[in-house]
Design an enzyme around this catalytic site. Sequence first.
Site, short mmCIF file in Angstrom:
data_model
loop_
_atom_site.label_atom_id
_atom_site.label_comp_id
_atom_site.label_asym_id
_atom_site.label_seq_id
_atom_site.Cartn_x
_atom_site.Cartn_y
_atom_site.Cartn_z
N CYS A 153 -13.11 -19.42 -6.77
CA CYS A 153 -13.75 -20.59 -6.71
C CYS A 153 -13.87 -21.25 -5.24
O CYS A 153 -12.91 -21.57 -4.76
CB CYS A 153 -13.45 -21.80 -7.81
SG CYS A 153 -14.66 -23.10 -7.73
N SER A 165 5.04 -9.37 0.84
CA SER A 165 5.04 -10.86 0.70
C SER A 165 6.03 -11.16 -0.21
O SER A 165 6.13 -10.68 -1.38
CB SER A 165 3.68 -11.27 0.46
OG SER A 165 3.96 -12.74 0.25
C1 LIG Z 1 -2.98 -7.77 -2.25
C2 LIG Z 1 -2.69 -8.92 -1.47
N1 LIG Z 1 -2.51 -9.01 -0.19
C3 LIG Z 1 -2.24 -10.22 0.54
C4 LIG Z 1 -1.84 -11.34 -0.08
C5 LIG Z 1 -1.54 -12.35 0.61
O1 LIG Z 1 -0.20 -12.79 0.62
P1 LIG Z 1 0.26 -14.08 1.11
O2 LIG Z 1 0.22 -14.80 -0.20
O3 LIG Z 1 1.89 -13.75 1.34
O4 LIG Z 1 -0.43 -14.52 2.37
C6 LIG Z 1 -2.00 -11.47 -1.60
C7 LIG Z 1 -1.73 -12.38 -2.21
O5 LIG Z 1 -2.37 -12.92 -3.28
C8 LIG Z 1 -2.24 -9.99 -2.37
O6 LIG Z 1 -2.34 -10.07 -3.58
#
Ligand SMILES: Cc1ncc(COP(=O)(O)O)c(C=O)c1O
Length: 395
Positions: free
Chosen positions: A326, A200
Amino acid sequence: MEEVIYLDHASTTPTDPEVVAAMLPWYTEGFGNPSTVYSLGLTAAHAVQQARESIAVTMGAEPDEIYFTSGGTESDNWAVLGTAEAHQKRGRHLITSSIEHHAVLESMEFLEKRGYEVTRIPVDGGGLVDPEDVRRAIRPDTTLVSIMHANNEIGTIEPIAEIGRATREAGVLFHVDAVQTAGKLPLDVNELGVDMLSMSAHKFYGPKGVGLMYLRKRTRITPLFHGGGQEKGRRAGTHNVPGIVGMAKALELAGGQMADDAVREAGLRDRLWEGLEAEIDAIYLNGDSAHRLPNNLNVRLDGIEGESMILMLDMEGICVSSGSACTTGSLEPSHVLLALGIPAEHAHGSLRVTLGRSTTADHIDKFIRVFPPIVARLREMSPIWCANCVCKQRT
Ligand SMILES: Cc1ncc(COP(=O)(O)O)c(C=O)c1O
Protein backbone atom coordinates in the site's frame (compact mmCIF):
# COMPACT_ATOMS: atom_id res chain seq x y z
CA MET A 1 -5.32 -11.29 26.03
CA GLU A 2 -5.51 -14.02 23.42
CA GLU A 3 -2.19 -15.20 22.04
CA VAL A 4 -1.09 -13.50 18.84
CA ILE A 5 -0.25 -15.99 16.12
CA TYR A 6 2.62 -14.39 14.28
CA LEU A 7 2.98 -15.71 10.73
CA ASP A 8 4.92 -12.87 9.12
CA HIS A 9 8.53 -13.88 9.73
CA ALA A 10 9.65 -12.69 6.28
CA SER A 11 8.74 -9.20 7.44
CA THR A 12 10.66 -9.38 10.71
CA THR A 13 11.36 -11.82 13.54
CA PRO A 14 11.24 -11.39 17.31
CA THR A 15 14.69 -10.83 18.80
CA ASP A 16 15.85 -14.01 20.51
CA PRO A 17 16.15 -13.52 24.31
CA GLU A 18 19.73 -14.88 24.16
CA VAL A 19 20.53 -12.21 21.59
CA VAL A 20 19.03 -9.51 23.81
CA ALA A 21 21.11 -10.80 26.74
CA ALA A 22 24.29 -10.65 24.65
CA MET A 23 23.50 -7.07 23.58
CA LEU A 24 22.54 -5.52 26.94
CA PRO A 25 26.04 -5.06 28.44
CA TRP A 26 27.05 -3.02 25.38
CA TYR A 27 24.32 -0.47 26.17
CA THR A 28 25.36 -0.13 29.80
CA GLU A 29 28.88 -0.72 31.16
CA GLY A 30 30.33 -1.40 27.69
CA PHE A 31 28.95 1.77 26.07
CA GLY A 32 32.32 3.06 24.75
CA ASN A 33 32.84 4.24 21.19
CA PRO A 34 34.98 1.62 19.43
CA SER A 35 36.83 4.34 17.51
CA THR A 36 38.41 5.75 20.70
CA VAL A 37 41.79 4.66 22.04
CA TYR A 38 41.21 4.33 25.81
CA SER A 39 40.26 0.99 27.34
CA LEU A 40 36.49 1.55 27.35
CA GLY A 41 36.61 2.13 23.58
CA LEU A 42 39.11 -0.65 22.97
CA THR A 43 36.86 -3.13 24.76
CA ALA A 44 33.99 -2.17 22.46
CA ALA A 45 36.31 -2.37 19.42
CA HIS A 46 37.32 -5.85 20.53
CA ALA A 47 33.64 -6.90 20.70
CA VAL A 48 33.06 -5.56 17.16
CA GLN A 49 36.12 -7.45 15.92
CA GLN A 50 35.02 -10.68 17.59
CA ALA A 51 31.60 -10.34 15.99
CA ARG A 52 33.26 -9.75 12.60
CA GLU A 53 35.35 -12.90 12.99
CA SER A 54 32.50 -15.11 14.11
CA ILE A 55 30.23 -13.86 11.30
CA ALA A 56 32.97 -14.29 8.66
CA VAL A 57 33.44 -17.95 9.63
CA THR A 58 29.75 -18.72 9.02
CA MET A 59 30.03 -17.77 5.35
CA GLY A 60 33.57 -18.77 4.43
CA ALA A 61 34.73 -15.14 4.32
CA GLU A 62 37.76 -13.31 5.78
CA PRO A 63 36.91 -11.02 8.73
CA ASP A 64 38.10 -7.94 6.81
CA GLU A 65 35.59 -8.71 4.04
CA ILE A 66 32.68 -8.01 6.44
CA TYR A 67 31.36 -4.42 6.58
CA PHE A 68 28.73 -3.48 9.14
CA THR A 69 25.77 -1.43 7.91
CA SER A 70 22.33 -0.36 9.13
CA GLY A 71 20.56 -3.27 7.39
CA GLY A 72 19.54 -4.80 4.10
CA THR A 73 18.41 -1.56 2.48
CA GLU A 74 21.74 0.16 3.04
CA SER A 75 23.77 -2.87 1.94
CA ASP A 76 21.74 -3.22 -1.27
CA ASN A 77 21.98 0.51 -2.05
CA TRP A 78 25.70 0.48 -1.38
CA ALA A 79 26.37 -2.57 -3.56
CA VAL A 80 24.49 -1.13 -6.54
CA LEU A 81 25.36 2.57 -6.30
CA GLY A 82 28.89 2.08 -4.95
CA THR A 83 30.06 -0.32 -7.64
CA ALA A 84 28.23 1.46 -10.48
CA GLU A 85 30.09 4.64 -9.63
CA ALA A 86 33.48 3.00 -9.02
CA HIS A 87 33.38 1.10 -12.33
CA GLN A 88 31.67 3.64 -14.57
CA LYS A 89 34.73 4.17 -16.75
CA ARG A 90 34.53 0.52 -17.74
CA GLY A 91 30.80 0.64 -18.48
CA ARG A 92 27.36 1.77 -17.40
CA HIS A 93 25.28 -1.36 -17.90
CA LEU A 94 23.79 -3.29 -14.96
CA ILE A 95 21.76 -6.48 -14.76
CA THR A 96 19.14 -7.45 -12.19
CA SER A 97 15.95 -9.51 -12.05
CA SER A 98 12.37 -8.34 -12.27
CA ILE A 99 11.54 -9.65 -8.77
CA GLU A 100 14.22 -7.95 -6.62
CA HIS A 101 13.44 -6.10 -3.42
CA HIS A 102 12.73 -2.40 -3.90
CA ALA A 103 16.09 -1.59 -2.27
CA VAL A 104 17.80 -3.00 -5.38
CA LEU A 105 15.18 -2.07 -7.97
CA GLU A 106 14.92 1.55 -6.91
CA SER A 107 18.72 1.93 -6.68
CA MET A 108 18.81 0.69 -10.28
CA GLU A 109 16.06 3.15 -11.28
CA PHE A 110 18.02 5.96 -9.61
CA LEU A 111 21.00 5.07 -11.83
CA GLU A 112 18.86 4.80 -14.97
CA LYS A 113 17.80 8.42 -14.46
CA ARG A 114 21.51 9.27 -14.48
CA GLY A 115 22.27 7.63 -17.81
CA TYR A 116 23.00 4.03 -16.80
CA GLU A 117 21.33 1.16 -18.64
CA VAL A 118 19.61 -1.64 -16.71
CA THR A 119 18.55 -5.06 -18.01
CA ARG A 120 15.87 -6.74 -15.91
CA ILE A 121 15.93 -10.51 -16.36
CA PRO A 122 12.39 -11.95 -16.40
CA VAL A 123 11.49 -14.97 -14.28
CA ASP A 124 9.48 -18.06 -15.22
CA GLY A 125 5.98 -18.74 -13.89
CA GLY A 126 7.47 -20.13 -10.67
CA GLY A 127 9.65 -17.06 -10.06
CA LEU A 128 13.00 -18.53 -11.12
CA VAL A 129 15.74 -16.76 -13.05
CA ASP A 130 17.39 -18.79 -15.82
CA PRO A 131 21.20 -18.44 -15.44
CA GLU A 132 21.50 -18.68 -19.24
CA ASP A 133 19.42 -15.49 -19.54
CA VAL A 134 21.92 -13.75 -17.26
CA ARG A 135 24.84 -15.10 -19.29
CA ARG A 136 23.27 -13.84 -22.52
CA ALA A 137 22.52 -10.40 -21.05
CA ILE A 138 26.16 -9.72 -20.06
CA ARG A 139 27.82 -7.20 -22.41
CA PRO A 140 31.33 -5.74 -22.60
CA ASP A 141 30.08 -2.66 -20.73
CA THR A 142 28.30 -4.63 -17.95
CA THR A 143 29.80 -3.95 -14.53
CA LEU A 144 27.36 -5.54 -12.08
CA VAL A 145 24.82 -8.34 -11.81
CA SER A 146 22.54 -8.19 -8.76
CA ILE A 147 20.18 -11.14 -8.18
CA MET A 148 18.52 -12.04 -4.89
CA HIS A 149 19.10 -15.38 -3.16
CA ALA A 150 15.47 -15.92 -2.10
CA ASN A 151 12.50 -13.75 -2.85
CA ASN A 152 10.85 -12.03 0.12
CA GLU A 153 7.29 -12.54 -1.18
CA ILE A 154 7.18 -15.97 -2.78
CA GLY A 155 10.26 -17.49 -1.12
CA THR A 156 11.72 -18.92 -4.34
CA ILE A 157 15.42 -19.72 -4.17
CA GLU A 158 17.42 -18.58 -7.19
CA PRO A 159 20.26 -20.61 -8.80
CA ILE A 160 22.94 -18.31 -7.38
CA ALA A 161 25.96 -20.62 -7.78
CA GLU A 162 25.22 -21.06 -11.51
CA ILE A 163 24.77 -17.33 -12.00
CA GLY A 164 28.02 -16.83 -10.04
CA ARG A 165 29.84 -19.04 -12.54
CA ALA A 166 28.52 -16.93 -15.42
CA THR A 167 29.57 -13.63 -13.83
CA ARG A 168 32.98 -14.98 -12.92
CA GLU A 169 33.66 -16.21 -16.45
CA ALA A 170 32.66 -12.79 -17.78
CA GLY A 171 34.66 -10.89 -15.15
CA VAL A 172 31.57 -9.01 -13.95
CA LEU A 173 30.84 -8.21 -10.28
CA PHE A 174 28.04 -10.21 -8.66
CA HIS A 175 25.93 -8.94 -5.76
CA VAL A 176 23.42 -11.14 -3.95
CA ASP A 177 20.69 -9.91 -1.64
CA ALA A 178 20.66 -12.74 0.92
CA VAL A 179 18.40 -10.92 3.38
CA GLN A 180 15.80 -13.71 3.25
CA THR A 181 18.23 -16.64 3.31
CA ALA A 182 20.76 -15.60 5.98
CA GLY A 183 20.11 -17.74 9.06
CA LYS A 184 17.81 -20.04 7.08
CA LEU A 185 20.11 -21.66 4.52
CA PRO A 186 23.84 -22.40 4.75
CA LEU A 187 25.73 -19.64 2.92
CA ASP A 188 29.26 -19.84 1.57
CA VAL A 189 30.44 -16.88 -0.48
CA ASN A 190 32.98 -18.98 -2.39
CA GLU A 191 30.59 -21.78 -3.27
CA LEU A 192 28.06 -19.19 -4.42
CA GLY A 193 30.74 -17.27 -6.33
CA VAL A 194 29.59 -13.85 -5.11
CA ASP A 195 31.56 -10.62 -4.73
CA MET A 196 29.03 -8.89 -2.49
CA LEU A 197 26.23 -10.17 -0.27
CA SER A 198 23.68 -8.29 1.86
CA MET A 199 22.23 -9.44 5.18
CA SER A 200 19.92 -7.93 7.79
CA ALA A 201 19.88 -9.10 11.42
CA HIS A 202 16.16 -8.60 12.11
CA LYS A 203 15.25 -11.33 9.62
CA PHE A 204 17.07 -14.00 11.65
CA TYR A 205 16.01 -13.25 15.24
CA GLY A 206 18.55 -10.45 15.65
CA PRO A 207 17.94 -6.74 16.30
CA LYS A 208 16.53 -4.23 13.82
CA GLY A 209 18.66 -1.51 12.23
CA VAL A 210 21.84 -3.54 11.77
CA GLY A 211 23.11 -5.60 8.86
CA LEU A 212 26.21 -6.24 6.87
CA MET A 213 27.73 -6.42 3.48
CA TYR A 214 30.23 -9.07 2.52
CA LEU A 215 32.65 -7.40 0.10
CA ARG A 216 35.26 -9.59 -1.57
CA LYS A 217 38.83 -8.36 -1.13
CA ARG A 218 40.08 -5.93 -3.74
CA THR A 219 36.55 -5.09 -4.98
CA ARG A 220 36.47 -1.42 -5.88
CA ILE A 221 33.47 0.42 -4.43
CA THR A 222 32.67 4.04 -3.64
CA PRO A 223 31.40 4.71 -0.10
CA LEU A 224 27.78 5.69 0.34
CA PHE A 225 28.43 7.55 3.59
CA HIS A 226 31.18 10.09 4.12
CA GLY A 227 32.51 11.14 7.50
CA GLY A 228 34.60 9.15 9.98
CA GLY A 229 37.07 6.49 8.92
CA GLN A 230 35.13 3.51 10.28
CA GLU A 231 35.13 0.22 8.36
CA LYS A 232 38.45 1.04 6.67
CA GLY A 233 37.03 4.36 5.47
CA ARG A 234 34.37 2.63 3.40
CA ARG A 235 31.37 3.05 5.70
CA ALA A 236 31.47 6.09 7.96
CA GLY A 237 29.41 6.24 11.15
CA THR A 238 29.83 5.15 14.77
CA HIS A 239 29.47 1.41 15.07
CA ASN A 240 26.19 0.06 16.47
CA VAL A 241 28.06 -2.09 19.00
CA PRO A 242 25.05 -3.76 20.70
CA GLY A 243 23.46 -4.40 17.28
CA ILE A 244 26.65 -5.89 15.82
CA VAL A 245 27.17 -8.15 18.85
CA GLY A 246 23.50 -9.17 18.67
CA MET A 247 23.72 -9.94 14.94
CA ALA A 248 26.75 -12.19 15.50
CA LYS A 249 24.94 -14.00 18.33
CA ALA A 250 21.80 -14.43 16.20
CA LEU A 251 23.82 -15.90 13.34
CA GLU A 252 25.63 -18.25 15.73
CA LEU A 253 22.29 -19.46 17.13
CA ALA A 254 20.86 -19.87 13.63
CA GLY A 255 23.87 -21.97 12.60
CA GLY A 256 23.09 -24.48 15.31
CA GLN A 257 19.41 -24.87 14.52
CA MET A 258 18.71 -23.94 10.91
CA ALA A 259 18.57 -27.55 9.68
CA ASP A 260 16.04 -28.54 12.38
CA ASP A 261 14.05 -25.31 11.92
CA ALA A 262 13.84 -25.94 8.18
CA VAL A 263 12.48 -29.48 8.54
CA ARG A 264 9.96 -28.48 11.22
CA GLU A 265 8.75 -25.32 9.45
CA ALA A 266 8.48 -27.01 6.04
CA GLY A 267 6.36 -29.76 7.64
CA LEU A 268 4.01 -27.20 9.19
CA ARG A 269 3.92 -25.14 6.00
CA ASP A 270 2.93 -28.23 3.97
CA ARG A 271 0.26 -29.12 6.53
CA LEU A 272 -1.12 -25.60 6.16
CA TRP A 273 -1.18 -25.77 2.35
CA GLU A 274 -2.85 -29.18 2.33
CA GLY A 275 -5.44 -28.02 4.87
CA LEU A 276 -6.27 -24.86 2.92
CA GLU A 277 -6.36 -26.62 -0.44
CA ALA A 278 -8.79 -29.22 0.96
CA GLU A 279 -11.14 -26.58 2.42
CA ILE A 280 -11.10 -23.73 -0.10
CA ASP A 281 -12.03 -23.60 -3.80
CA ALA A 282 -10.01 -21.58 -6.29
CA ILE A 283 -6.86 -21.27 -4.15
CA TYR A 284 -3.47 -21.52 -5.89
CA LEU A 285 0.16 -21.60 -4.84
CA ASN A 286 2.31 -18.65 -5.98
CA GLY A 287 5.94 -19.50 -6.75
CA ASP A 288 7.85 -22.67 -7.45
CA SER A 289 6.97 -25.43 -4.98
CA ALA A 290 10.38 -27.14 -4.93
CA HIS A 291 12.95 -24.31 -4.96
CA ARG A 292 11.42 -22.48 -2.06
CA LEU A 293 12.24 -21.32 1.48
CA PRO A 294 10.97 -23.88 4.01
CA ASN A 295 8.88 -21.33 5.90
CA ASN A 296 7.12 -19.60 3.01
CA LEU A 297 3.60 -20.14 1.71
CA ASN A 298 2.16 -17.63 -0.75
CA VAL A 299 -1.34 -18.26 -2.06
CA ARG A 300 -3.74 -16.60 -4.43
CA LEU A 301 -7.50 -16.72 -4.02
CA ASP A 302 -9.95 -15.83 -6.74
CA GLY A 303 -12.52 -13.15 -6.06
CA ILE A 304 -11.08 -11.48 -2.93
CA GLU A 305 -8.62 -8.86 -1.84
CA GLY A 306 -5.42 -9.50 0.12
CA GLU A 307 -5.91 -6.52 2.42
CA SER A 308 -9.38 -7.61 3.52
CA MET A 309 -8.09 -11.10 4.34
CA ILE A 310 -5.30 -9.58 6.43
CA LEU A 311 -7.70 -7.40 8.41
CA MET A 312 -10.09 -10.27 9.09
CA LEU A 313 -7.25 -12.57 10.14
CA ASP A 314 -5.98 -9.82 12.42
CA MET A 315 -9.37 -9.85 14.18
CA GLU A 316 -8.65 -13.53 14.90
CA GLY A 317 -5.21 -12.59 16.31
CA ILE A 318 -3.29 -13.84 13.25
CA CYS A 319 -0.60 -11.70 11.56
CA VAL A 320 0.15 -12.30 7.87
CA SER A 321 1.02 -10.16 4.82
CA SER A 322 -0.37 -9.79 1.34
CA GLY A 323 1.48 -9.52 -1.93
CA SER A 324 0.31 -5.94 -2.31
CA ALA A 325 2.14 -2.92 -1.05
CA CYS A 326 0.00 0.00 0.00
CA THR A 327 1.99 2.95 -1.26
CA THR A 328 0.89 6.56 -1.28
CA GLY A 329 -2.69 5.58 -0.65
CA SER A 330 -3.05 3.56 -3.85
CA LEU A 331 -3.07 -0.20 -3.77
CA GLU A 332 -0.55 -1.44 -6.30
CA PRO A 333 -0.30 -5.12 -7.12
CA SER A 334 3.02 -6.71 -6.23
CA HIS A 335 5.68 -6.39 -8.95
CA VAL A 336 6.80 -9.91 -8.00
CA LEU A 337 3.43 -11.51 -8.68
CA LEU A 338 3.01 -9.54 -11.89
CA ALA A 339 6.46 -10.77 -13.00
CA LEU A 340 5.21 -14.36 -12.61
CA GLY A 341 2.55 -13.55 -15.19
CA ILE A 342 -0.29 -13.35 -12.66
CA PRO A 343 -2.92 -10.82 -13.80
CA ALA A 344 -3.27 -7.74 -11.58
CA GLU A 345 -6.74 -8.66 -10.29
CA HIS A 346 -5.45 -12.04 -9.11
CA ALA A 347 -2.23 -10.59 -7.69
CA HIS A 348 -4.44 -8.46 -5.42
CA GLY A 349 -5.92 -11.61 -3.92
CA SER A 350 -2.64 -13.00 -2.62
CA LEU A 351 -1.56 -13.76 0.91
CA ARG A 352 1.94 -14.47 2.27
CA VAL A 353 2.24 -16.70 5.32
CA THR A 354 5.76 -17.09 6.72
CA LEU A 355 6.38 -19.45 9.62
CA GLY A 356 9.05 -19.22 12.29
CA ARG A 357 10.53 -20.79 15.39
CA SER A 358 7.49 -20.01 17.52
CA THR A 359 4.99 -21.52 15.04
CA THR A 360 3.23 -24.61 16.35
CA ALA A 361 0.86 -27.20 14.89
CA ASP A 362 -1.91 -25.54 16.97
CA HIS A 363 -1.27 -22.24 15.19
CA ILE A 364 -1.52 -23.94 11.82
CA ASP A 365 -4.68 -25.80 12.80
CA LYS A 366 -6.30 -22.59 14.02
CA PHE A 367 -5.44 -20.96 10.68
CA ILE A 368 -6.99 -23.85 8.78
CA ARG A 369 -10.10 -23.52 11.00
CA VAL A 370 -10.65 -19.75 10.82
CA PHE A 371 -9.52 -18.93 7.30
CA PRO A 372 -12.08 -20.82 5.14
CA PRO A 373 -15.08 -19.01 6.76
CA ILE A 374 -13.28 -15.69 6.21
CA VAL A 375 -12.82 -16.53 2.53
CA ALA A 376 -16.47 -17.58 2.25
CA ARG A 377 -17.66 -14.32 3.88
CA LEU A 378 -15.47 -12.15 1.68
CA ARG A 379 -16.54 -13.99 -1.45
CA GLU A 380 -20.19 -13.54 -0.53
CA MET A 381 -19.61 -9.78 -0.55
CA SER A 382 -17.33 -9.74 -3.59
CA PRO A 383 -18.55 -8.33 -6.90
CA ILE A 384 -15.73 -10.15 -8.69
CA TRP A 385 -16.29 -13.63 -7.22
CA CYS A 386 -17.82 -15.68 -9.98
CA ALA A 387 -20.89 -16.82 -8.02
CA ASN A 388 -21.87 -13.13 -7.58
CA CYS A 389 -20.70 -11.69 -10.85
CA VAL A 390 -23.07 -10.30 -13.42
CA CYS A 391 -22.23 -12.85 -16.12
CA LYS A 392 -23.16 -15.68 -13.75
CA GLN A 393 -26.43 -14.04 -12.73
CA ARG A 394 -27.48 -13.74 -16.36
CA THR A 395 -27.19 -17.48 -17.01
C1 LIG B 1 14.99 -9.39 0.17
C2 LIG B 1 15.09 -8.18 1.04
N1 LIG B 1 16.05 -7.26 0.79
C3 LIG B 1 16.18 -6.16 1.54
C4 LIG B 1 15.36 -5.90 2.59
C5 LIG B 1 15.55 -4.67 3.41
O1 LIG B 1 16.16 -4.99 4.64
P1 LIG B 1 16.06 -4.01 5.89
O2 LIG B 1 14.72 -4.17 6.47
O3 LIG B 1 17.14 -4.49 6.81
O4 LIG B 1 16.35 -2.64 5.39
C6 LIG B 1 14.32 -6.81 2.89
C7 LIG B 1 13.36 -6.53 3.98
O5 LIG B 1 12.20 -6.85 3.89
C8 LIG B 1 14.20 -7.98 2.10
O6 LIG B 1 13.25 -8.88 2.33
